[in-house]
Enzyme design. Structure first.
Site, PDB file in Angstrom:
ATOM      1  N   LYS A 170     -22.168  86.584  62.578  1.00 32.88           N
ATOM      2  CA  LYS A 170     -21.899  85.310  63.245  1.00 32.88           C
ATOM      3  C   LYS A 170     -23.098  84.360  63.079  1.00 32.88           C
ATOM      4  CE  LYS A 170     -18.743  87.336  66.694  1.00 32.88           C
ATOM      5  NZ  LYS A 170     -18.537  87.642  68.134  1.00 32.88           N
ATOM      6  N   TYR A 211      -8.609  84.859  65.585  1.00 29.87           N
ATOM      7  CA  TYR A 211      -8.542  85.599  66.859  1.00 29.87           C
ATOM      8  C   TYR A 211      -7.109  85.753  67.361  1.00 29.87           C
ATOM      9  CZ  TYR A 211     -13.539  86.176  67.227  1.00 29.87           C
ATOM     10  OH  TYR A 211     -14.843  86.578  66.990  1.00 29.87           O
ATOM     11  N   ASN A 242     -23.210  87.736  70.191  1.00 29.55           N
ATOM     12  CA  ASN A 242     -23.417  89.166  69.945  1.00 29.55           C
ATOM     13  C   ASN A 242     -23.516  89.493  68.460  1.00 29.55           C
ATOM     14  OD1 ASN A 242     -20.769  88.758  69.298  1.00 29.55           O
ATOM     15  ND2 ASN A 242     -19.916  90.018  70.948  1.00 29.55           N
ATOM     16  N   HIS A 256     -18.912  90.047  64.284  1.00 32.64           N
ATOM     17  CA  HIS A 256     -17.512  90.388  64.527  1.00 32.64           C
ATOM     18  C   HIS A 256     -17.209  91.632  63.699  1.00 32.64           C
ATOM     19  CE1 HIS A 256     -13.211  90.488  64.747  1.00 32.64           C
ATOM     20  NE2 HIS A 256     -13.214  90.674  63.437  1.00 32.64           N
ATOM     21  N   GLU A 299      -6.888  90.901  59.339  1.00 30.02           N
ATOM     22  CA  GLU A 299      -8.059  90.028  59.235  1.00 30.02           C
ATOM     23  C   GLU A 299      -8.586  89.898  57.808  1.00 30.02           C
ATOM     24  OE1 GLU A 299      -9.885  90.762  63.716  1.00 30.02           O
ATOM     25  OE2 GLU A 299     -10.902  91.642  61.997  1.00 30.02           O
TER      26      GLU A 299
HETATM   27  P1  GDP Z   1     -15.358  92.169  69.954  1.00 31.93           P
HETATM   28  O1  GDP Z   1     -14.176  92.765  69.229  1.00 31.93           O
HETATM   29  O2  GDP Z   1     -16.296  93.214  70.487  1.00 31.93           O
HETATM   30  O3  GDP Z   1     -16.077  91.103  69.175  1.00 31.93           O
HETATM   31  O4  GDP Z   1     -14.781  91.438  71.258  1.00 31.93           O
HETATM   32  P2  GDP Z   1     -13.410  90.681  71.542  1.00 31.93           P
HETATM   33  O5  GDP Z   1     -12.485  90.759  70.365  1.00 31.93           O
HETATM   34  O6  GDP Z   1     -12.900  91.189  72.835  1.00 31.93           O
HETATM   35  O7  GDP Z   1     -13.897  89.167  71.772  1.00 31.93           O
HETATM   36  C1  GDP Z   1     -14.238  88.343  70.669  1.00 31.93           C
HETATM   37  C2  GDP Z   1     -15.533  87.617  70.937  1.00 31.93           C
HETATM   38  O8  GDP Z   1     -15.364  86.688  72.002  1.00 31.93           O
HETATM   39  C3  GDP Z   1     -16.685  88.492  71.397  1.00 31.93           C
HETATM   40  O9  GDP Z   1     -17.376  89.106  70.325  1.00 31.93           O
HETATM   41  C4  GDP Z   1     -17.559  87.498  72.131  1.00 31.93           C
HETATM   42  O10 GDP Z   1     -18.331  86.693  71.240  1.00 31.93           O
HETATM   43  C5  GDP Z   1     -16.545  86.585  72.801  1.00 31.93           C
HETATM   44  N1  GDP Z   1     -16.137  86.981  74.161  1.00 31.93           N
HETATM   45  C6  GDP Z   1     -15.305  88.001  74.460  1.00 31.93           C
HETATM   46  N2  GDP Z   1     -15.061  88.062  75.775  1.00 31.93           N
HETATM   47  C7  GDP Z   1     -15.726  87.037  76.352  1.00 31.93           C
HETATM   48  C8  GDP Z   1     -15.841  86.548  77.717  1.00 31.93           C
HETATM   49  O11 GDP Z   1     -15.257  87.068  78.648  1.00 31.93           O
HETATM   50  N3  GDP Z   1     -16.622  85.465  77.941  1.00 31.93           N
HETATM   51  C9  GDP Z   1     -17.255  84.834  76.912  1.00 31.93           C
HETATM   52  N4  GDP Z   1     -18.001  83.771  77.236  1.00 31.93           N
HETATM   53  N5  GDP Z   1     -17.176  85.253  75.613  1.00 31.93           N
HETATM   54  C10 GDP Z   1     -16.422  86.337  75.334  1.00 31.93           C
HETATM   55 MG    MG Z   2     -12.374  91.957  68.711  1.00 31.96          MG
END
Ligand code: GDP
Ligand code: MG
Length: 201
Positions: A14, A54, A156, A159, A170
């Site tokens: 990212k 997403y 973080n 992805h 994806e």
């Molecule tokens: P990943 O698969 O671990 O990347 O997580 P997810 O697919 O659940 O979410 C996608 C991305 O959205 C995450 O990597 C974070 O950058 C962001 N994100 C997810 N959940 C939250 C949240 O509750 N609050 C905020 N501010 N960002 C979030």
């Molecule tokens: Mg994810």
């Protein structure tokens, strides 16, 4: 069923990963397991590309909202909303801004249980609670609380596809078939061949 050694997963460094100069460190951690890099490019994604990415998985919204709410509850803190979809909608808005803010590096990694292996090395979504030894646990310290407080996405670094079916959707979103290389590397014999009788000639 295809052999697990042919599994592929999508990884994106990212914009914060590029800004932190962690490209080499991140690639090293996947590469040293024996996974094979089969596609790589640097691009500045559009907000549309990020939204589509997403929303490729129709269940993602509910899951992301539930995960965020559970993380607040576990720490005895109050989530911004008790409705997972509402939480997810604001995450999507923040993600579009975050992920299109600068160049990213998209990659496809191939090898044994690629999706699971990459997720294990990457660590869990929230760096605050990601295990030490994972990329998110070792190199960054963001939290749901800090990100939501400032109405932005959690930073973080990476992805990584969350499941094999997510990866299958994806990868074509980011790469054309001819951008994905088919080639062999010698260490695959040691990782995957049924016997190692060739060592002594
Ligand atoms: P990943 O698969 O671990 O990347 O997580 P997810 O697919 O659940 O979410 C996608 C991305 O959205 C995450 O990597 C974070 O950058 C962001 N994100 C997810 N959940 C939250 C949240 O509750 N609050 C905020 N501010 N960002 C979030
Ligand atoms: Mg994810």
């Amino acid at each position: 069923m295809a052999h697990p050694k042919t599994e592929r997963t999508l990884v994106i460094v990212k914009p914060d990963g590029i800004q932190r100069a962690l490209i080499g460190e991140i690639i090293k951690r996947y590469e040293r397991t024996g996974l094979k890099l089969v596609a790589i490019k640097m691009i500045i994604p559009t907000e549309e590309m990020i939204e589509e990415h997403y929303l490729l998985d129709p269940d993602w919204k509910k899951a992301v909202g539930e995960k965020a709410i559970a993380s607040y509850v576990k720490k005895g803190e109050k989530p911004p909303s008790s409705d997972p979809i509402e939480v997810a909608d604001s995450v999507v808005v923040s993600l579009k801004k975050y992920m299109s803010s600068g160049p990213v590096i998209a990659m496809v990694w191939e090898g044994g249980h690629a999706v699971e292996s990459v997720r294990k090395i990457t660590g869990s979504t929230e760096p605050r609670s990601a295990n030490v030894g994972t990329i998110r646990g070792d190199f960054v310290l963001d939290s749901y609380q800090m990100a939501d407080n400032d109405t932005r996405a959690i930073r973080n670094l990476i992805h990584a596809s969350g499941s094999v079916s997510e990866a299958e959707k994806e990868i074509p979103h980011w790469f054309k078939p001819n951008e994905i290389m088919k080639y062999r590397v010698p260490h695959e014999a040691t990782l995957y061949n049924a016997d190692m009788r060739d060592i002594l000639g």
